[in-house]
Design an enzyme around this catalytic site. Structure first.
Site, PDB file in Angstrom:
ATOM      1  N   GLY A 139      -2.039  -1.666  -0.448  1.00 35.23           N
ATOM      2  CA  GLY A 139      -3.071  -2.635  -0.803  1.00 35.23           C
ATOM      3  C   GLY A 139      -4.122  -2.024  -1.699  1.00 35.23           C
ATOM      4  N   CYS A 140      -5.279  -2.660  -1.741  1.00 36.55           N
ATOM      5  CA  CYS A 140      -6.369  -2.203  -2.610  1.00 36.55           C
ATOM      6  C   CYS A 140      -6.709  -0.742  -2.327  1.00 36.55           C
ATOM      7  CB  CYS A 140      -7.600  -3.073  -2.391  1.00 36.55           C
ATOM      8  SG  CYS A 140      -9.039  -2.561  -3.352  1.00 36.55           S
ATOM      9  N   PHE A 141      -6.774   0.043  -3.376  1.00 35.73           N
ATOM     10  CA  PHE A 141      -7.014   1.480  -3.171  1.00 35.73           C
ATOM     11  C   PHE A 141      -8.418   1.782  -2.686  1.00 35.73           C
ATOM     12  CE2 PHE A 141      -6.662   1.504  -8.123  1.00 35.73           C
ATOM     13  CZ  PHE A 141      -7.855   0.812  -8.276  1.00 35.73           C
TER      14      PHE A 141
END
Length: 211
Positions: A44-46
């Site tokens: 997912g979003c880093f």
């Protein structure tokens, strides 16, 4: 936040808005070796992945970036089109004398993301948000594959694990994405999706939290 039980062979993971699941310890591990080692994980979003692993004792550096595509298109604008083949990922530099690869994987599956979400995490959709492990050595590949199989047999989730084991270089993201959660602690996205993950990590793994 879901309840987390400490001291048993299982630890309960908590993803924001998701039901807690029991996570067994990893059965095998990468040889500790000498010197710093590197792990590359996508989930997912880093921003949130970086925020969690920056708290892990023995982790010296976490870099947000892109893995699985080419250098030419390893930038946020291109990756966001979902046509480059990249995943948002983090590169973890860690001291194996303090924290092992298997321990990092346990945090990854327990609190950093939901490995049953296909090409998405939370509010973010598309293959760039996929669950993927990018082994840096044959030993890492062996351990990651074994742990995915172990989790599947344990029935830790009521849905299949979709985490992929992939190859490909890691490319650092733009400067403004680095340490985003630390620099923007009251950003709405961070408050809703990432702070709960960090809190879950600290509750579930108190012995692994940096002092």
């Amino acid at each position: 936040m879901a309840a987390i039980f400490i001291g048993a062979p299982l630890v309960t993971g908590a993803i924001a808005g998701e039901k807690a699941v029991p996570i067994p310890r990893v059965a095998i591990d990468v040889p500790r070796g000498q010197g710093m080692q590197t792990a590359v994980l996508a989930g997912g979003c880093f921003w949130g992945m970086e925020a969690v692993f920056e708290q892990v004792k023995g982790v010296r550096d976490v870099v947000s970036g892109y893995a699985g595509g080419t250098a030419k298109s390893a930038n946020y604008g291109a990756v966001s089109t979902e046509r480059t083949g990249h995943a948002e990922a983090i590169r973890i530099s860690y001291d194996p004398r303090i924290v092992s690869y298997a321990q990092l994987l346990r945090v990854y599956f327990a609190v950093a993301h939901d490995p049953t979400q296909l090409n998405r995490q939370g509010p973010d959709t598309g293959p760039s948000y996929r669950s993927a492990i990018f082994p840096q050595t044959p030993d890492q590949k062996r351990v990651a594959a074994a742990y995915i199989a172990q989790l599947g047999k344990a029935g830790a989730w009521n849905k299949p694990i979709v985490t992929r084991i992939e190859s490909g270089r890691f490319y650092p993201a733009e400067t403004h994405h680095q340490d985003f959660a630390r620099k923007n602690p009251v950003h709405p996205y961070i408050l809703r999706w990432d702070k709960p993950k960090v809190a879950a990590f600290k509750a579930a793994f108190p012995g692994m939290v940096k002092g």
